[in-house]
Design a protein around this motif. Structure first.
Motif, PDB file in Angstrom:
ATOM      1  N   ILE A  14       0.822  -1.210   0.000  1.00  0.00           N
ATOM      2  CA  ILE A  14       0.000   0.000   0.000  1.00  0.00           C
ATOM      3  C   ILE A  14       0.859   1.264   0.000  1.00  0.00           C
ATOM      4  O   ILE A  14       0.627   2.190  -0.785  1.00  0.00           O
ATOM      5  CB  ILE A  14      -0.968  -0.017   1.203  1.00  0.00           C
ATOM      6  N   MET A  15       1.888   1.255   0.852  1.00  0.00           N
ATOM      7  CA  MET A  15       2.762   2.431   0.876  1.00  0.00           C
ATOM      8  C   MET A  15       3.451   2.625  -0.474  1.00  0.00           C
ATOM      9  O   MET A  15       3.515   3.743  -1.005  1.00  0.00           O
ATOM     10  CB  MET A  15       3.830   2.303   1.968  1.00  0.00           C
ATOM     11  N   LEU A  18       0.855   3.781  -3.046  1.00  0.00           N
ATOM     12  CA  LEU A  18       0.507   5.199  -2.854  1.00  0.00           C
ATOM     13  C   LEU A  18       1.634   6.092  -3.365  1.00  0.00           C
ATOM     14  O   LEU A  18       1.404   7.062  -4.091  1.00  0.00           O
ATOM     15  CB  LEU A  18       0.261   5.491  -1.376  1.00  0.00           C
ATOM     16  N   GLY A  19       2.874   5.760  -2.967  1.00  0.00           N
ATOM     17  CA  GLY A  19       4.040   6.550  -3.383  1.00  0.00           C
ATOM     18  C   GLY A  19       4.134   6.613  -4.891  1.00  0.00           C
ATOM     19  O   GLY A  19       4.307   7.689  -5.474  1.00  0.00           O
ATOM     20  N   PHE A  22       1.294   8.814  -6.377  1.00  0.00           N
ATOM     21  CA  PHE A  22       1.571  10.250  -6.237  1.00  0.00           C
ATOM     22  C   PHE A  22       2.714  10.670  -7.157  1.00  0.00           C
ATOM     23  O   PHE A  22       2.704  11.764  -7.717  1.00  0.00           O
ATOM     24  CB  PHE A  22       1.904  10.589  -4.782  1.00  0.00           C
ATOM     25  N   MET A  25       1.447  11.106 -10.591  1.00  0.00           N
ATOM     26  CA  MET A  25       0.630  12.323 -10.639  1.00  0.00           C
ATOM     27  C   MET A  25       1.520  13.572 -10.724  1.00  0.00           C
ATOM     28  O   MET A  25       1.300  14.464 -11.539  1.00  0.00           O
ATOM     29  CB  MET A  25      -0.246  12.386  -9.390  1.00  0.00           C
ATOM     30  N   LEU A  26       2.567  13.605  -9.880  1.00  0.00           N
ATOM     31  CA  LEU A  26       3.456  14.771  -9.856  1.00  0.00           C
ATOM     32  C   LEU A  26       4.257  14.890 -11.149  1.00  0.00           C
ATOM     33  O   LEU A  26       4.482  15.986 -11.648  1.00  0.00           O
ATOM     34  CB  LEU A  26       4.404  14.696  -8.659  1.00  0.00           C
ATOM     35  N   ALA A  29       2.040  16.313 -13.691  1.00  0.00           N
ATOM     36  CA  ALA A  29       1.781  17.723 -13.377  1.00  0.00           C
ATOM     37  C   ALA A  29       2.988  18.592 -13.706  1.00  0.00           C
ATOM     38  O   ALA A  29       2.842  19.697 -14.227  1.00  0.00           O
ATOM     39  CB  ALA A  29       1.414  17.884 -11.909  1.00  0.00           C
ATOM     40  N   SER A  30       4.203  18.086 -13.417  1.00  0.00           N
ATOM     41  CA  SER A  30       5.384  18.920 -13.654  1.00  0.00           C
ATOM     42  C   SER A  30       5.589  19.148 -15.145  1.00  0.00           C
ATOM     43  O   SER A  30       6.090  20.184 -15.562  1.00  0.00           O
ATOM     44  CB  SER A  30       6.616  18.290 -13.019  1.00  0.00           C
ATOM     45  N   LYS A  32       3.064  19.288 -17.266  1.00  0.00           N
ATOM     46  CA  LYS A  32       1.958  20.141 -17.673  1.00  0.00           C
ATOM     47  C   LYS A  32       2.161  21.588 -17.205  1.00  0.00           C
ATOM     48  O   LYS A  32       1.839  22.534 -17.926  1.00  0.00           O
ATOM     49  CB  LYS A  32       0.664  19.596 -17.072  1.00  0.00           C
ATOM     50  N   PHE A  33       2.700  21.745 -15.999  1.00  0.00           N
ATOM     51  CA  PHE A  33       2.854  23.086 -15.445  1.00  0.00           C
ATOM     52  C   PHE A  33       4.278  23.614 -15.568  1.00  0.00           C
ATOM     53  O   PHE A  33       4.696  24.471 -14.808  1.00  0.00           O
ATOM     54  CB  PHE A  33       2.451  23.106 -13.961  1.00  0.00           C
ATOM     55  N   ALA A  34       5.063  23.067 -16.512  1.00  0.00           N
ATOM     56  CA  ALA A  34       6.463  23.498 -16.629  1.00  0.00           C
ATOM     57  C   ALA A  34       6.541  24.986 -16.929  1.00  0.00           C
ATOM     58  O   ALA A  34       5.767  25.508 -17.726  1.00  0.00           O
ATOM     59  CB  ALA A  34       7.150  22.705 -17.738  1.00  0.00           C
TER      60      ALA A  34
END
Lengths: 288, 192
Positions: A14-15, A18-19, A22, A25-26, A29-30, A32-34
């Motif tokens: 699970i850990m 989850l890691g 995330f 996801m990051l 995002a990085s 997309k938002f560069a």
């Protein structure tokens, strides 16, 4: 052993899951938002002193670098860097080098130990800010208090107190950051462009008789300088104090010549504020 | 109805900053100017709301399901850190000026005790999903209110004649204490 079903394995899964989730996801995002940063900004930033002194009027060296890169402000905007930095930046940006506009601090009070009347003995914390709360030793409520908060504030060793208890600015070291002007609780120190030579060395707003009583070199609002100024309106009397309008007042010694208390003077401010000019035996010396 | 009470409770009555004394670092650090305070409050509200959603889901569908409640703290911190990173990238993209003015306090939302605090409170108080979302939003709004009031006071303080010994941090802490006392007037109004 039911290893697969044990909480040990499940918690690791699970850990880890989850890691990983995330992380993905990051990563997305990085991308997309560069944010693309102008490489010129970094180049300019490296040329700047990076002391974040704030003398340019922006939040710090980085903000100034951005403004210079966008050519919103001239390459001479960094006061701490002066001509040297301006030349480097001009070369980097491919624009013509400009003469850096220099601003210097001027101490606008001549009422030292010898000139200003005293009405108290101060035994508190030896800083101007503390002494100002109770009025200081001098009778003049506008005079230099003399405990060197400005000298303390100067990070460039460009100030010292002279033997008459007044601060002197050394113009070979002053970069015009304005730290001394902010430190002075009575706003005696002002920042002026270096080409200015005519100054009213007094901040006293008392009426003439009272001003004369508290200090030998106070502005007594006699309006002789106002009449002597070659341009009408070049010098005005505001609240019993002569104020020079630098936009129109010609920079020469005409208005200073007939000042009865020698509080308006013409010349290099450093020369005007050095020791000799404060000697009580020489109350009226101009320039050199 | 209960969700609204929970929202008001988290925002005013049991304000995280002024009643629980959580999140004091950004409260003192970013309350110098009104506009940065407002933006920091909004960013934190966004994070608290998202955190409430994510941690509730993680808790309900992973931790409770597999009987791993001992992993609560570490998974919550992981989720919060990831969310703050996301918010940071978003703010950097949308407003670089805001990104600079928030400075170090933006990544420090990660370590804002309010965020972890609300996630753990929501679990111990056994809130439902909606209750948890409103609790998170209320916590953020409460933080924003505290920041805005404080920044207003501090902007006025700039013009006040503060004695030298009290200038800076001391007078700010005094003001924060008085503000907390004022908020104590709400105590006991709601018990959710």
């Amino acid at each position: 052993m039911h290893l697969l079903g044990s909480s040990f394995v499940i918690s690791v899964l699970i850990m880890g899951g989850l890691g990983l989730g995330f992380a993905v996801m990051l990563a997305v995002a990085s991308k997309k938002f560069a944010v693309k940063e102008d490489p010129m900004v970094e180049k300019i930033l490296n040329a700047l002193p990076q002391t974040n002194c704030g003398a340019c009027g922006f939040a710090g060296c980085h903000t100034l670098a951005e403004k210079i890169a966008l050519k919103e402000v001239p390459v001479t905007s960094c006061l701490a860097g002066g001509q040297e930095v301006a030349d480097t930046l001009a070369a980097a940006l491919g624009v013509d080098a400009q003469k850096a506009k220099r601003v210097i601090a001027v101490v606008l009070c001549r009422g030292g130990q010898a000139e200003a009347a005293k009405n108290a003995v101060y035994r508190g914390d030896m800083t101007c800010a503390a002494a100002n709360l109770v009025g200081g030793e001098k009778e003049c409520a506008y005079a230099c208090i003399g405990y060197a908060d400005c000298v303390e504030a100067c990070e460039f060793d460009a100030m010292d107190m002279n033997s008459n208890g007044l601060p002197v600015v050394f113009y070979d070291k002053c970069i015009g950051c304005g730290a001394c002007a902010r430190a002075c609780p009575r706003d005696i120190i002002e920042m002026h462009p270096e080409e200015r030579k005519l100054f009213v060395f007094c901040r006293n707003k008392d009426r003439g008789a009272q001003a004369k009583k508290v200090c030998k070199v106070a502005c007594i609002a006699c309006t002789i300088c106002v009449k002597d100024c070659e341009t009408p309106g070049g010098i005005e009397m505001k609240d019993n104090l002569a104020v020079i309008n630098y936009d129109i007042c010609p920079q020469n010694d005409t208005p200073a010549k007939r000042c009865p208390t020698a509080c308006i003077l013409y010349g290099e401010p450093e020369k005007l504020t050095r020791e000799a000019f404060y000697s009580p035996s020489l109350p009226k010396v101009m320039g050199e | 109805m209960r969700v609204i009470l929970i929202f008001i409770s988290a925002a005013l009555v049991n304000n995280f900053v002024l009643a629980y004394f959580l999140g004091l670092c950004p409260f003192l650090g970013v309350s110098k100017r009104f506009d940065t305070a407002l933006n920091m409050g909004l960013a934190t509200t966004f994070v608290t709301t998202l955190t409430a959603v994510t941690t509730w889901l993680i808790n309900r569908y992973l931790l409770v399901e597999y009987n791993l409640l001992f992993l609560q703290n570490v998974t919550f911190i992981l989720a919060i850190a990831a969310l703050v990173q996301l918010v940071e990238m978003f703010i950097k993209k949308t407003s670089i000026a805001l990104y600079r003015s928030l400075g170090i306090y933006l990544p420090l939302i990660t370590t804002n005790c309010i965020v972890l605090g609300l996630a753990l409170f929501a679990v111990t108080r056994e809130y439902t999903f909606m209750e948890s979302v409103f609790f998170g939003a209320g916590a953020g709004v409460g933080f924003t209110i505290a920041l805005i009031i404080m920044s207003g006071i501090r902007e006025e303080l700039e013009f006040a004649d503060v004695p030298k010994v009290l200038q800076g941090a001391p007078i700010t802490l005094l003001m924060a204490g008085m503000l907390a006392l004022a908020f104590m007037g709400f105590a006991g109004l709601l018990s959710v």
